[in-house]
Design a protein around this motif. Structure first.
Motif, PDB file in Angstrom:
ATOM      1  N   UNK A   1      45.906  -9.586  11.465  1.00  0.00           N
ATOM      2  CA  UNK A   1      47.330  -9.305  11.594  1.00  0.00           C
ATOM      3  C   UNK A   1      47.518  -8.057  12.442  1.00  0.00           C
ATOM      4  N   UNK A   2      47.878  -8.247  13.685  1.00  0.00           N
ATOM      5  CA  UNK A   2      48.061  -7.139  14.615  1.00  0.00           C
ATOM      6  C   UNK A   2      49.169  -6.210  14.138  1.00  0.00           C
ATOM      7  N   UNK A   3      50.087  -6.708  13.353  1.00  0.00           N
ATOM      8  CA  UNK A   3      51.171  -5.874  12.838  1.00  0.00           C
ATOM      9  C   UNK A   3      50.679  -4.856  11.824  1.00  0.00           C
ATOM     10  N   UNK A   4      49.452  -5.010  11.340  1.00  0.00           N
ATOM     11  CA  UNK A   4      48.878  -4.046  10.407  1.00  0.00           C
ATOM     12  C   UNK A   4      48.420  -2.783  11.137  1.00  0.00           C
ATOM     13  N   UNK A   5      48.459  -2.822  12.475  1.00  0.00           N
ATOM     14  CA  UNK A   5      48.005  -1.689  13.265  1.00  0.00           C
ATOM     15  C   UNK A   5      49.176  -0.817  13.699  1.00  0.00           C
ATOM     16  N   UNK A   6      48.958   0.488  13.679  1.00  0.00           N
ATOM     17  CA  UNK A   6      49.969   1.419  14.177  1.00  0.00           C
ATOM     18  C   UNK A   6      49.872   1.488  15.705  1.00  0.00           C
ATOM     19  N   UNK A   7      50.846   2.113  16.318  1.00  0.00           N
ATOM     20  CA  UNK A   7      50.803   2.310  17.769  1.00  0.00           C
ATOM     21  C   UNK A   7      49.574   3.120  18.165  1.00  0.00           C
TER      22      UNK A   7
ATOM     23  N   UNK B   1      31.715   4.893  23.581  1.00  0.00           N
ATOM     24  CA  UNK B   1      31.236   6.065  22.844  1.00  0.00           C
ATOM     25  C   UNK B   1      32.424   6.770  22.204  1.00  0.00           C
ATOM     26  N   UNK B   2      32.162   7.504  21.145  1.00  0.00           N
ATOM     27  CA  UNK B   2      33.212   8.260  20.486  1.00  0.00           C
ATOM     28  C   UNK B   2      33.829   9.265  21.465  1.00  0.00           C
ATOM     29  N   UNK B   3      32.996   9.998  22.181  1.00  0.00           N
ATOM     30  CA  UNK B   3      33.507  10.995  23.128  1.00  0.00           C
ATOM     31  C   UNK B   3      34.371  10.332  24.198  1.00  0.00           C
ATOM     32  N   UNK B   4      33.957   9.177  24.674  1.00  0.00           N
ATOM     33  CA  UNK B   4      34.731   8.470  25.683  1.00  0.00           C
ATOM     34  C   UNK B   4      36.073   7.998  25.156  1.00  0.00           C
ATOM     35  N   UNK B   5      36.100   7.547  23.915  1.00  0.00           N
ATOM     36  CA  UNK B   5      37.358   7.099  23.314  1.00  0.00           C
ATOM     37  C   UNK B   5      38.283   8.289  23.108  1.00  0.00           C
ATOM     38  N   UNK B   6      37.729   9.414  22.664  1.00  0.00           N
ATOM     39  CA  UNK B   6      38.537  10.625  22.475  1.00  0.00           C
ATOM     40  C   UNK B   6      39.167  11.025  23.806  1.00  0.00           C
ATOM     41  N   UNK B   7      38.361  11.054  24.876  1.00  0.00           N
ATOM     42  CA  UNK B   7      38.881  11.410  26.209  1.00  0.00           C
ATOM     43  C   UNK B   7      39.946  10.428  26.666  1.00  0.00           C
ATOM     44  N   UNK B   8      39.645   9.144  26.567  1.00  0.00           N
ATOM     45  CA  UNK B   8      40.565   8.113  27.067  1.00  0.00           C
ATOM     46  C   UNK B   8      41.861   8.071  26.272  1.00  0.00           C
ATOM     47  N   UNK B   9      41.774   8.297  24.972  1.00  0.00           N
ATOM     48  CA  UNK B   9      42.957   8.208  24.115  1.00  0.00           C
ATOM     49  C   UNK B   9      43.785   9.492  24.147  1.00  0.00           C
TER      50      UNK B   9
ATOM     51  N   UNK C   1      44.026   3.458  20.500  1.00  0.00           N
ATOM     52  CA  UNK C   1      42.583   3.674  20.368  1.00  0.00           C
ATOM     53  C   UNK C   1      41.838   2.368  20.648  1.00  0.00           C
ATOM     54  N   UNK C   2      42.351   1.244  20.162  1.00  0.00           N
ATOM     55  CA  UNK C   2      41.730  -0.051  20.443  1.00  0.00           C
ATOM     56  C   UNK C   2      41.654  -0.280  21.954  1.00  0.00           C
ATOM     57  N   UNK C   3      42.736   0.017  22.655  1.00  0.00           N
ATOM     58  CA  UNK C   3      42.754  -0.159  24.109  1.00  0.00           C
ATOM     59  C   UNK C   3      41.728   0.742  24.787  1.00  0.00           C
ATOM     60  N   UNK C   4      41.539   1.959  24.276  1.00  0.00           N
ATOM     61  CA  UNK C   4      40.531   2.864  24.826  1.00  0.00           C
ATOM     62  C   UNK C   4      39.128   2.302  24.601  1.00  0.00           C
ATOM     63  N   UNK C   5      38.886   1.737  23.414  1.00  0.00           N
ATOM     64  CA  UNK C   5      37.592   1.097  23.137  1.00  0.00           C
ATOM     65  C   UNK C   5      37.410  -0.112  24.056  1.00  0.00           C
ATOM     66  N   UNK C   6      38.447  -0.931  24.172  1.00  0.00           N
ATOM     67  CA  UNK C   6      38.363  -2.150  24.981  1.00  0.00           C
ATOM     68  C   UNK C   6      38.060  -1.823  26.439  1.00  0.00           C
ATOM     69  N   UNK C   7      38.718  -0.811  26.977  1.00  0.00           N
ATOM     70  CA  UNK C   7      38.483  -0.427  28.364  1.00  0.00           C
ATOM     71  C   UNK C   7      37.017  -0.071  28.588  1.00  0.00           C
ATOM     72  N   UNK C   8      36.478   0.760  27.708  1.00  0.00           N
ATOM     73  CA  UNK C   8      35.077   1.156  27.843  1.00  0.00           C
ATOM     74  C   UNK C   8      34.129  -0.013  27.600  1.00  0.00           C
TER      75      UNK C   8
END
Length: 78
Positions: free
Chosen positions: A6-12, A32-40, A17-24
């Protein structure tokens, strides 16, 4: 069989953050955690909280010390 999440269970912020993970993950196979932190553009604590939520819902899966995408069935309606 792919579990429908249920995508509605996710906050903006979770989605951001999901999009940052998906991009990488698309670019490098994993994120990587560091990459997600930077991207997000969020703090590490905020990213860790979102990742925990995304993992609990199956959107993201841990891959050692990195993260990959879980099965998903997103649909966009116009």
């Amino acid at each position: 069989m792919i579990e429908v999440h249920d995508v509605q269970a996710l906050s903006d912020v979770d989605i951001h953050v999901y999009e940052a993970v998906a991009f990488q993950a698309v670019e490098h196979g994993v994120a990587s955690l560091a990459g997600v932190v930077r991207a997000a553009g969020l703090t590490e604590e905020e990213v860790r909280e979102c990742l925990a939520h995304l993992i609990a819902h199956g959107y993201v899966v841990p891959r050692g010390d990195r993260y990959g995408l879980g099965p998903h069935t997103f649909e966009v309606e116009y």
